[in-house]
Scaffold this motif. Structure first.
Motif, short mmCIF file in Angstrom:
data_model
loop_
_atom_site.label_atom_id
_atom_site.label_comp_id
_atom_site.label_asym_id
_atom_site.label_seq_id
_atom_site.Cartn_x
_atom_site.Cartn_y
_atom_site.Cartn_z
N PRO A 93 36.01 21.07 0.64
CA PRO A 93 34.78 21.09 -0.16
C PRO A 93 33.70 20.22 0.50
N GLU A 94 32.47 20.67 0.43
CA GLU A 94 31.37 19.98 1.11
C GLU A 94 30.36 19.45 0.10
N THR A 95 30.09 18.17 0.20
CA THR A 95 29.06 17.55 -0.64
C THR A 95 27.70 17.93 -0.07
N LYS A 96 26.82 18.43 -0.94
CA LYS A 96 25.47 18.80 -0.52
C LYS A 96 24.46 17.93 -1.27
N ILE A 97 23.54 17.37 -0.52
CA ILE A 97 22.48 16.57 -1.13
C ILE A 97 21.43 17.54 -1.69
N GLN A 98 21.13 17.41 -2.96
CA GLN A 98 20.17 18.29 -3.63
C GLN A 98 18.80 17.64 -3.80
N ASN A 99 18.79 16.31 -3.97
CA ASN A 99 17.52 15.64 -4.23
C ASN A 99 17.67 14.14 -3.98
N ILE A 100 16.74 13.62 -3.23
CA ILE A 100 16.66 12.17 -3.04
C ILE A 100 15.35 11.72 -3.67
N VAL A 101 15.45 10.78 -4.59
CA VAL A 101 14.27 10.21 -5.23
C VAL A 101 14.10 8.79 -4.69
N ALA A 102 12.93 8.52 -4.17
CA ALA A 102 12.66 7.21 -3.58
C ALA A 102 11.31 6.69 -4.08
N SER A 103 11.13 5.40 -3.95
CA SER A 103 9.84 4.81 -4.34
C SER A 103 9.36 3.87 -3.25
N SER A 104 8.08 3.63 -3.29
CA SER A 104 7.43 2.73 -2.35
C SER A 104 6.22 2.15 -3.07
N ASN A 105 5.70 1.07 -2.53
CA ASN A 105 4.50 0.48 -3.12
C ASN A 105 3.59 0.05 -1.99
N ILE A 106 2.38 0.61 -1.95
CA ILE A 106 1.47 0.29 -0.85
C ILE A 106 0.77 -1.06 -1.04
N GLY A 107 0.98 -1.68 -2.21
CA GLY A 107 0.49 -3.04 -2.40
C GLY A 107 -0.97 -3.18 -2.78
N ARG A 108 -1.59 -2.11 -3.21
CA ARG A 108 -2.97 -2.20 -3.69
C ARG A 108 -3.22 -1.08 -4.69
N ASP A 109 -4.20 -1.31 -5.55
CA ASP A 109 -4.56 -0.29 -6.54
C ASP A 109 -5.21 0.91 -5.86
N LEU A 110 -5.02 2.06 -6.46
CA LEU A 110 -5.60 3.30 -5.93
C LEU A 110 -6.56 3.91 -6.94
N ASN A 111 -7.66 4.44 -6.46
CA ASN A 111 -8.58 5.19 -7.29
C ASN A 111 -8.16 6.66 -7.19
N LEU A 112 -7.33 7.09 -8.13
CA LEU A 112 -6.75 8.43 -8.06
C LEU A 112 -7.79 9.53 -8.20
N THR A 113 -8.83 9.29 -8.97
CA THR A 113 -9.89 10.30 -9.10
C THR A 113 -10.56 10.54 -7.76
N SER A 114 -10.87 9.47 -7.06
CA SER A 114 -11.49 9.58 -5.74
C SER A 114 -10.56 10.30 -4.75
N ILE A 115 -9.29 9.96 -4.80
CA ILE A 115 -8.31 10.58 -3.90
C ILE A 115 -8.18 12.07 -4.22
N ALA A 116 -8.12 12.40 -5.50
CA ALA A 116 -7.98 13.81 -5.91
C ALA A 116 -9.20 14.63 -5.50
#
Length: 181
Positions: A93-116
């Motif tokens: 039987p073979e284990t298959k990876i279906q989903n990796i959930v990861a997080s990161s933090n760029i260390g500063r606030d983001l203006n999401l409206t401007s980015i969008a």
């Protein structure tokens, strides 16, 4: 490059053509089975910390592992445990990876409206009245990034660790080109 933290690795394995979940529930003392609530047999593991779900289809799902090695380790434990109770397992039987959930933090606030509203990112969804994060689907990698105003980034949909790294690096490069970073 910011630090990337693996939050969850979801994996699957086909153990048998079918499993008698009721019989396994009676044999495995530390399992949980309530077919009125959930059709799978639930096995909790403390080392490594994760949950395995076994289904009548013969498939098992592992969730909660913090790395691929732990996900594979849990699947090996599940395989051994049900073999101990006389269940015949498919060959290799073979284990298959279906989903990796990861997080990161760029260390500063983001203006999401401007980015969008920028032309640098395509495949962006941002509806702050419905969800506080900006959703960015990266072409060619099949990952989705969720950016929050706090600078936190969540990556989901990856099947390989390289996809997580590539995705985070891609968004950092694009944010830099927008002079956000």
């Amino acid at each position: 490059m910011t630090d990337i933290i693996i939050e969850n690795v979801v994996s699957t394995i086909q153990l048998a053509a079918e499993l008698d979940i009721q019989q396994l529930a009676e044999k495995i003392q530390d399992s949980k089975y309530d077919p009125g609530e959930f059709l799978g047999l639930v096995l909790h593991f403390s080392e490594p910390k994760a949950v395995a779900l076994l289904f009548p289809s013969g498939k098992a799902v592992c969730s909660g592992a913090k790395n691929i090695e732990d996900a594979e380790n849990i699947m090996n434990k599940v395989t051994s445990r049900i073999q101990d109770y006389g269940v015949s397992i498919v060959e290799e039987p073979e284990t298959k990876i279906q989903n990796i959930v990861a997080s990161s933090n760029i260390g500063r606030d983001l203006n999401l409206t401007s980015i969008a509203n920028s032309t640098v990112l395509e495949n962006v969804e941002y509806a702050p009245d419905q969800f506080p994060g900006l959703v960015y689907k990266i072409d060619g990698i099949d990952t989705t990034l969720i950016l929050f105003e706090s600078g936190k980034i969540v990556c989901t949909g990856a099947k390989k660790l390289e996809d997580v790294t590539t995705s985070i690096n891609t968004i950092e490069d694009k944010l830099s080109s927008m002079e956000v970073l």
